[in-house]
Design a protein around this motif. Structure first.
Motif, PDB file in Angstrom:
ATOM      1  N   UNK A 147       0.797  -1.226   0.000  1.00 37.50           N
ATOM      2  CA  UNK A 147       0.000   0.000   0.000  1.00 37.50           C
ATOM      3  C   UNK A 147       0.828   1.274   0.000  1.00 37.50           C
ATOM      4  N   UNK A 148       2.136   1.143   0.179  1.00 34.82           N
ATOM      5  CA  UNK A 148       3.002   2.321   0.203  1.00 34.82           C
ATOM      6  C   UNK A 148       3.374   2.709  -1.224  1.00 34.82           C
ATOM      7  N   UNK A 149       3.117   3.934  -1.637  1.00 36.22           N
ATOM      8  CA  UNK A 149       3.461   4.354  -3.002  1.00 36.22           C
ATOM      9  C   UNK A 149       4.962   4.255  -3.263  1.00 36.22           C
ATOM     10  N   UNK A 150       5.300   3.888  -4.468  1.00 38.62           N
ATOM     11  CA  UNK A 150       6.712   3.843  -4.846  1.00 38.62           C
ATOM     12  C   UNK A 150       7.277   5.260  -4.886  1.00 38.62           C
ATOM     13  N   UNK A 196       9.997  -1.544  -8.622  1.00 34.78           N
ATOM     14  CA  UNK A 196       9.138  -2.306  -7.735  1.00 34.78           C
ATOM     15  C   UNK A 196       8.005  -1.397  -7.288  1.00 34.78           C
ATOM     16  N   UNK A 197       6.788  -1.693  -7.752  1.00 31.98           N
ATOM     17  CA  UNK A 197       5.671  -0.805  -7.481  1.00 31.98           C
ATOM     18  C   UNK A 197       4.348  -1.520  -7.660  1.00 31.98           C
ATOM     19  N   UNK A 198       3.377  -1.119  -6.881  1.00 33.31           N
ATOM     20  CA  UNK A 198       1.992  -1.524  -7.060  1.00 33.31           C
ATOM     21  C   UNK A 198       1.362  -0.484  -7.975  1.00 33.31           C
ATOM     22  N   UNK A 199       1.107  -0.857  -9.212  1.00 31.82           N
ATOM     23  CA  UNK A 199       0.612   0.111 -10.203  1.00 31.82           C
ATOM     24  C   UNK A 199      -0.683   0.767  -9.761  1.00 31.82           C
TER      25      UNK A 199
END
Length: 293
Positions: A91-94, A164-167
């Protein structure tokens, strides 16, 4: 079951069938082939492990001209490792990178591949257009990102970055901070999350669709595909509803779609890893290509 020579012929056939649909990409020359070890003499003796090995060999052949090192001390890296993007750990933005450090020229047109996996698909594209556009891969599985970062470093490419990211969380702020134009976004064979209660975990939700469309420049493009019909229909329905987009199905008066409106082949000039595996197993790939008005 396929033999080594059959795999080589199938790869040649598939590459020759790839059209040049996108104005931003061109089809490369055919790859040269190296011999593949025949792992079983009898079709009845072929195991699932051997079938997967042959599929992996076909992927290696498709990307042979990258000359990547596969002797990386990262342990086993699974391509189809499902994760829950709604977990608090994602849940933490890249952190937005310093684009001047990431790319040699951060004003070039940008392609973003959401769920880029190992990144070989983007590396292949980046190697062919080093001074024409930049490539950003977003991947939620950290170990795969680590391997991709090592490959990018070995290739010495300065127009590609794997993050490394949650789009779902990070796409909007990343592309809005990029100095150049957003020209192309791809979502290729995303995790299907089959169970109905898990559909909310699928990467392509309305907020992300809106962020993609809002940030594309006029003429910018969206490419989506899946080997799972249900997932492909979900993505298709979401983008078909956007009035600012039109589906590209005709090029130079040649029909490129089947009767149901799916593109007949990958327009990018090369297949993704999951696409290669799926087609090797006999699955159909469902593709749509859009352009912003």
């Amino acid at each position: 079951m396929a033999c080594p020579r059959f795999l080589q012929m199938e790869l040649q056939r598939a590459r020759l069938m790839l059209p040049s649909l996108s104005p931003f990409f061109a089809i490369p020359s055919s790859l040269s082939f190296s011999p593949i070890r025949h792992v079983s003499s009898s079709p009845s003796q072929v195991t699932l492990e051997e079938q997967q090995l042959r599929s992996s060999q076909l992927v290696a052949l498709e990307y042979a001209d990258l000359n990547l090192s596969y002797n990386l001390d990262l342990g086993h890296v699974r391509i189809r490792q499902h994760v829950n993007p709604l977990s608090t750990s994602f849940s933490v933005p890249a952190q937005v990178p310093d684009w001047n450090q990431v790319f040699a020229d951060p004003t070039l047109p940008l392609m973003v591949d959401i769920g880029c996996g190992s990144g070989r698909f983007l590396m292949w594209l980046a190697k062919r257009t080093p001074k024409e556009r930049n490539y950003l891969g977003l991947e939620i599985r950290q170990r795969i990102v680590k391997r991709a970062e090592l490959w990018v470093k070995d290739l010495a490419l300065n127009n590609i970055h794997i993050l490394f990211a949650n789009a779902t969380i990070s796409f909007k702020q990343l592309v809005e901070s990029y100095p150049g134009p957003l020209m192309l976004v791809s979502v290729l064979c995303p995790d299907p999350h089959f169970k109905k209660r898990h559909h909310k975990r699928r990467v392509l939700q309305k907020p992300l669709v809106g962020a993609i469309v809002d940030n594309l420049i006029p003429g910018g493009q969206v490419f989506v595909q899946s080997d799972v019909l249900e997932v492909a229909l979900d993505m298709r329905n979401q983008f078909d509803e956007v009035e600012a987009l039109k589906h590209i199905d005709v090029l130079n008066s040649a029909m490129l779609c089947d009767n149901e409106g799916w593109l007949l082949s990958n327009p990018m000039g090369i297949r993704t890893e999951r696409e290669i595996h799926a087609e090797f197993e006999g699955a159909k790939i469902y593709r749509r290509f859009y352009q912003k008005l």
